[in-house]
Write a protein that holds these residues in place. Structure first.
Motif, PDB file in Angstrom:
ATOM      1  N   ASP A 182       0.811  -1.225   0.000  1.00  0.00           N
ATOM      2  CA  ASP A 182       0.000   0.000   0.000  1.00  0.00           C
ATOM      3  C   ASP A 182       0.843   1.274   0.000  1.00  0.00           C
ATOM      4  OD1 ASP A 182       0.965  -0.192   2.567  1.00  0.00           O
ATOM      5  OD2 ASP A 182      -0.996  -0.155   3.557  1.00  0.00           O
ATOM      6  N   GLN A 183       2.088   1.167  -0.432  1.00  0.00           N
ATOM      7  CA  GLN A 183       2.928   2.342  -0.698  1.00  0.00           C
ATOM      8  C   GLN A 183       3.277   2.310  -2.177  1.00  0.00           C
ATOM      9  OE1 GLN A 183       6.319   2.427   1.990  1.00  0.00           O
ATOM     10  NE2 GLN A 183       5.039   1.835   3.729  1.00  0.00           N
ATOM     11  N   ILE A 184       2.961   3.400  -2.873  1.00  0.00           N
ATOM     12  CA  ILE A 184       3.078   3.440  -4.331  1.00  0.00           C
ATOM     13  C   ILE A 184       4.105   4.502  -4.733  1.00  0.00           C
ATOM     14  CG2 ILE A 184       1.845   3.699  -6.506  1.00  0.00           C
ATOM     15  CD1 ILE A 184       0.860   1.389  -4.774  1.00  0.00           C
ATOM     16  N   GLY A 185       5.019   4.114  -5.637  1.00  0.00           N
ATOM     17  CA  GLY A 185       6.026   5.055  -6.112  1.00  0.00           C
ATOM     18  C   GLY A 185       6.607   4.604  -7.437  1.00  0.00           C
ATOM     19  N   VAL A 186       7.774   5.187  -7.781  1.00  0.00           N
ATOM     20  CA  VAL A 186       8.444   4.868  -9.042  1.00  0.00           C
ATOM     21  C   VAL A 186       9.872   4.416  -8.746  1.00  0.00           C
ATOM     22  CG1 VAL A 186       9.030   5.650 -11.366  1.00  0.00           C
ATOM     23  CG2 VAL A 186       7.111   6.707 -10.150  1.00  0.00           C
ATOM     24  N   PRO A 187      10.178   3.127  -8.893  1.00  0.00           N
ATOM     25  CA  PRO A 187      11.555   2.654  -8.695  1.00  0.00           C
ATOM     26  C   PRO A 187      12.492   3.272  -9.735  1.00  0.00           C
ATOM     27  CG  PRO A 187       9.979   0.831  -8.697  1.00  0.00           C
ATOM     28  CD  PRO A 187       9.251   2.027  -9.199  1.00  0.00           C
ATOM     29  N   THR A 188      13.717   3.603  -9.298  1.00  0.00           N
ATOM     30  CA  THR A 188      14.671   4.263 -10.191  1.00  0.00           C
ATOM     31  C   THR A 188      16.037   3.588 -10.080  1.00  0.00           C
ATOM     32  OG1 THR A 188      13.529   6.375  -9.850  1.00  0.00           O
ATOM     33  CG2 THR A 188      15.735   6.457 -10.821  1.00  0.00           C
ATOM     34  N   TRP A 189      16.541   3.080 -11.203  1.00  0.00           N
ATOM     35  CA  TRP A 189      17.882   2.503 -11.225  1.00  0.00           C
ATOM     36  C   TRP A 189      18.907   3.633 -11.182  1.00  0.00           C
ATOM     37  CZ3 TRP A 189      20.816   0.901 -16.164  1.00  0.00           C
ATOM     38  CH2 TRP A 189      22.072   0.386 -15.806  1.00  0.00           C
ATOM     39  N   ALA A 190      19.868   3.534 -10.268  1.00  0.00           N
ATOM     40  CA  ALA A 190      20.886   4.571 -10.115  1.00  0.00           C
ATOM     41  C   ALA A 190      21.665   4.801 -11.404  1.00  0.00           C
ATOM     42  CB  ALA A 190      21.841   4.201  -8.981  1.00  0.00           C
ATOM     43  N   GLY A 191      21.910   3.729 -12.164  1.00  0.00           N
ATOM     44  CA  GLY A 191      22.632   3.865 -13.426  1.00  0.00           C
ATOM     45  C   GLY A 191      21.896   4.737 -14.421  1.00  0.00           C
ATOM     46  N   TRP A 192      20.578   4.537 -14.523  1.00  0.00           N
ATOM     47  CA  TRP A 192      19.770   5.383 -15.409  1.00  0.00           C
ATOM     48  C   TRP A 192      19.764   6.820 -14.913  1.00  0.00           C
ATOM     49  CZ3 TRP A 192      15.580   8.479 -14.405  1.00  0.00           C
ATOM     50  CH2 TRP A 192      14.947   9.032 -15.523  1.00  0.00           C
ATOM     51  N   CYS A 193      19.625   6.999 -13.619  1.00  0.00           N
ATOM     52  CA  CYS A 193      19.605   8.338 -13.032  1.00  0.00           C
ATOM     53  C   CYS A 193      20.906   9.074 -13.351  1.00  0.00           C
ATOM     54  CB  CYS A 193      19.400   8.231 -11.525  1.00  0.00           C
ATOM     55  SG  CYS A 193      19.174   9.813 -10.689  1.00  0.00           S
ATOM     56  N   ALA A 194      22.033   8.378 -13.253  1.00  0.00           N
ATOM     57  CA  ALA A 194      23.329   8.983 -13.543  1.00  0.00           C
ATOM     58  C   ALA A 194      23.468   9.323 -15.021  1.00  0.00           C
ATOM     59  CB  ALA A 194      24.449   8.051 -13.104  1.00  0.00           C
ATOM     60  N   VAL A 275      15.431  14.339 -21.750  1.00  0.00           N
ATOM     61  CA  VAL A 275      15.686  13.056 -21.093  1.00  0.00           C
ATOM     62  C   VAL A 275      14.737  12.017 -21.682  1.00  0.00           C
ATOM     63  CG1 VAL A 275      15.565  11.795 -18.906  1.00  0.00           C
ATOM     64  CG2 VAL A 275      16.490  14.124 -18.961  1.00  0.00           C
ATOM     65  N   PRO A 276      15.257  10.884 -22.170  1.00  0.00           N
ATOM     66  CA  PRO A 276      14.399   9.884 -22.821  1.00  0.00           C
ATOM     67  C   PRO A 276      13.336   9.334 -21.873  1.00  0.00           C
ATOM     68  CG  PRO A 276      16.716   9.440 -23.277  1.00  0.00           C
ATOM     69  CD  PRO A 276      16.676  10.490 -22.210  1.00  0.00           C
ATOM     70  N   THR A 277      12.175   9.051 -22.426  1.00  0.00           N
ATOM     71  CA  THR A 277      11.118   8.421 -21.651  1.00  0.00           C
ATOM     72  C   THR A 277      11.430   6.938 -21.476  1.00  0.00           C
ATOM     73  OG1 THR A 277       9.469   9.970 -22.522  1.00  0.00           O
ATOM     74  CG2 THR A 277       8.646   7.918 -21.556  1.00  0.00           C
ATOM     75  N   THR A 278      11.371   6.476 -20.250  1.00  0.00           N
ATOM     76  CA  THR A 278      11.596   5.063 -19.969  1.00  0.00           C
ATOM     77  C   THR A 278      10.719   4.663 -18.799  1.00  0.00           C
ATOM     78  OG1 THR A 278      13.262   3.415 -19.311  1.00  0.00           O
ATOM     79  CG2 THR A 278      13.530   5.612 -18.446  1.00  0.00           C
ATOM     80  N   THR A 279      10.213   3.458 -18.822  1.00  0.00           N
ATOM     81  CA  THR A 279       9.392   3.002 -17.707  1.00  0.00           C
ATOM     82  C   THR A 279      10.284   2.450 -16.599  1.00  0.00           C
ATOM     83  OG1 THR A 279       9.170   0.721 -18.491  1.00  0.00           O
ATOM     84  CG2 THR A 279       7.597   2.348 -19.354  1.00  0.00           C
ATOM     85  N   TRP A 280       9.730   2.364 -15.408  1.00  0.00           N
ATOM     86  CA  TRP A 280      10.506   1.796 -14.296  1.00  0.00           C
ATOM     87  C   TRP A 280      10.824   0.320 -14.581  1.00  0.00           C
ATOM     88  CZ3 TRP A 280       9.018  -2.492 -11.653  1.00  0.00           C
ATOM     89  CH2 TRP A 280       7.672  -2.858 -11.687  1.00  0.00           C
ATOM     90  N   ALA A 281       9.905  -0.374 -15.264  1.00  0.00           N
ATOM     91  CA  ALA A 281      10.134  -1.784 -15.582  1.00  0.00           C
ATOM     92  C   ALA A 281      11.281  -1.946 -16.578  1.00  0.00           C
ATOM     93  CB  ALA A 281       8.859  -2.412 -16.130  1.00  0.00           C
ATOM     94  N   GLU A 282      11.379  -1.036 -17.546  1.00  0.00           N
ATOM     95  CA  GLU A 282      12.493  -1.071 -18.490  1.00  0.00           C
ATOM     96  C   GLU A 282      13.815  -0.822 -17.780  1.00  0.00           C
ATOM     97  OE1 GLU A 282      10.127   0.476 -22.505  1.00  0.00           O
ATOM     98  OE2 GLU A 282      11.052   1.924 -21.133  1.00  0.00           O
ATOM     99  N   GLN A 283      13.810   0.072 -16.823  1.00  0.00           N
ATOM    100  CA  GLN A 283      15.029   0.320 -16.049  1.00  0.00           C
ATOM    101  C   GLN A 283      15.453  -0.927 -15.269  1.00  0.00           C
ATOM    102  OE1 GLN A 283      15.196   3.873 -13.631  1.00  0.00           O
ATOM    103  NE2 GLN A 283      13.925   5.011 -15.060  1.00  0.00           N
ATOM    104  N   LEU A 284      14.499  -1.619 -14.693  1.00  0.00           N
ATOM    105  CA  LEU A 284      14.813  -2.832 -13.941  1.00  0.00           C
ATOM    106  C   LEU A 284      15.403  -3.899 -14.861  1.00  0.00           C
ATOM    107  CD1 LEU A 284      14.714  -4.345 -11.230  1.00  0.00           C
ATOM    108  CD2 LEU A 284      12.413  -5.119 -11.858  1.00  0.00           C
ATOM    109  N   SER A 285      14.867  -4.008 -16.067  1.00  0.00           N
ATOM    110  CA  SER A 285      15.391  -4.968 -17.029  1.00  0.00           C
ATOM    111  C   SER A 285      16.825  -4.617 -17.413  1.00  0.00           C
ATOM    112  CB  SER A 285      14.499  -5.001 -18.277  1.00  0.00           C
ATOM    113  OG  SER A 285      14.998  -5.915 -19.233  1.00  0.00           O
TER     114      SER A 285
END
Length: 296
Positions: A182-194, A275-285
């Motif tokens: 019941d906590q909702i957010g957007v996971p972010t890969w540090a590599g993508w963020c950098a 900044v390119p559009t990418t989903t959180w799931a794509e970042q995880l992959s």
């Protein structure tokens, strides 16, 4: 391409995003990444002197007090690192006529909204950590100068303590897990963020346009819960034998309250910097492929 002779001061280079920034910022200029022994964010005088001595074109502050529960026990230390140090950095960067890029967090919001937060939404943090990060943002904005504040969320990498690493460790030890749903957010890969940060910095150094100064959200698109992220992690990393059960936040007692919803709308940073559009799931992959490549 930005000026290859640019001087860049990177703080927090041993952290999740900071470690990745050492690689992504390198093509932009000479990256100076002093360790904590050389530059301690709790020593505001030495922090100011470090900027003055280097005279950088760009200061990237990836350092922070990020222990959400620990901040409840150490509010003074959290405030010094998350609020006072950014003020000093903003003042020193302004004096050096340098850009300051600083990271903040989705936890500046209280979670009462049910649509993605934009930069126009007023912060209303519920924890010491969130309040100190909000105060850091406000301090930089009050100083002015050339600055970009990047709010991101739910950061993970192969380094330090983070949710994804914790789930993989627990999955290796258990075949059944309970995870908050019941906590909702957007996971972010540090590599993508950098990578995204480096593209932003390249633009700042190339154009030096003060109109780019401001506050931006920097995450992928989409949203999920911690439970949803855990299931995605297990699927990506072949932990399909682990049974995850969703539970409510009320079943986990923590020192600091967690906001229920902190999805960030990152359309502004995409429009301003491309900044390119990418989903959180794509970042995880991508993260899974990155981890696999390091094992080869």
């Amino acid at each position: 391409m930005a000026n290859a002779t640019a001087s860049i001061l990177l703080l927090g280079a041993t952290g999740q995003v900071g470690h990745a920034l050492r690689r992504t910022l390198a093509p932009l200029g000479a990256v100076h990444a002093p360790g904590r022994a050389a530059v301690d964010l709790t020593d505001l005088k030495s922090l100011r002197e470090a900027v003055r001595e280097l005279g950088p074109d760009l200061v990237v502050n990836a350092a922070a007090y990020t222990d959400v529960d620990g901040a409840e026990e150490e509010p003074g230390r959290a405030a010094r690192i998350n609020a006072e140090a950014p003020r000093v950095l903003a003042e020193a960067a302004q004096e050096a006529r340098a850009w300051l890029v600083h990271y903040s967090t989705d936890y500046v919001f209280g979670g009462g909204k049910r649509a993605p937060y934009t930069e126009a939404d007023a912060p209303n943090p519920t924890s010491v950590y969130g309040r100190t990060k909000r105060d850091g943002e406000a301090a930089i904005q009050a100083v002015g100068g050339r600055h970009v504040i990047l709010r991101t969320s739910w950061v993970y990498s192969r380094r330090r303590s983070n949710f994804v690493r914790t789930m993989l460790r627990l999955a290796a030890e258990n075949d059944r897990l309970t995870v908050v749903d019941d906590q909702i957010g957007v996971p972010t890969w540090a590599g993508w963020c950098a990578e995204a940060t480096a593209s932003i910095c390249e633009r700042l150094l190339a154009e030096d346009d003060a109109a780019l100064s401001g506050l931006y959200h920097l995450t992928g698109t989409g949203q999920t819960s911690w439970y949803g992220l855990a299931r995605a992690v297990f699927a990506q990393f072949g932990r399909t034998g682990v049974a995850a059960q969703p539970v409510s936040s009320g079943e986990y007692e923590t020192a600091a309250p967690r906001p229920a919803y902190t999805v960030l709308d990152s359309s502004r940073v995409r429009a301003a910097f491309g900044v390119p559009t990418t989903t959180w799931a794509e970042q995880l992959s991508r993260f899974r492929r990155h981890v696999a490549s390091l094992k080869d």
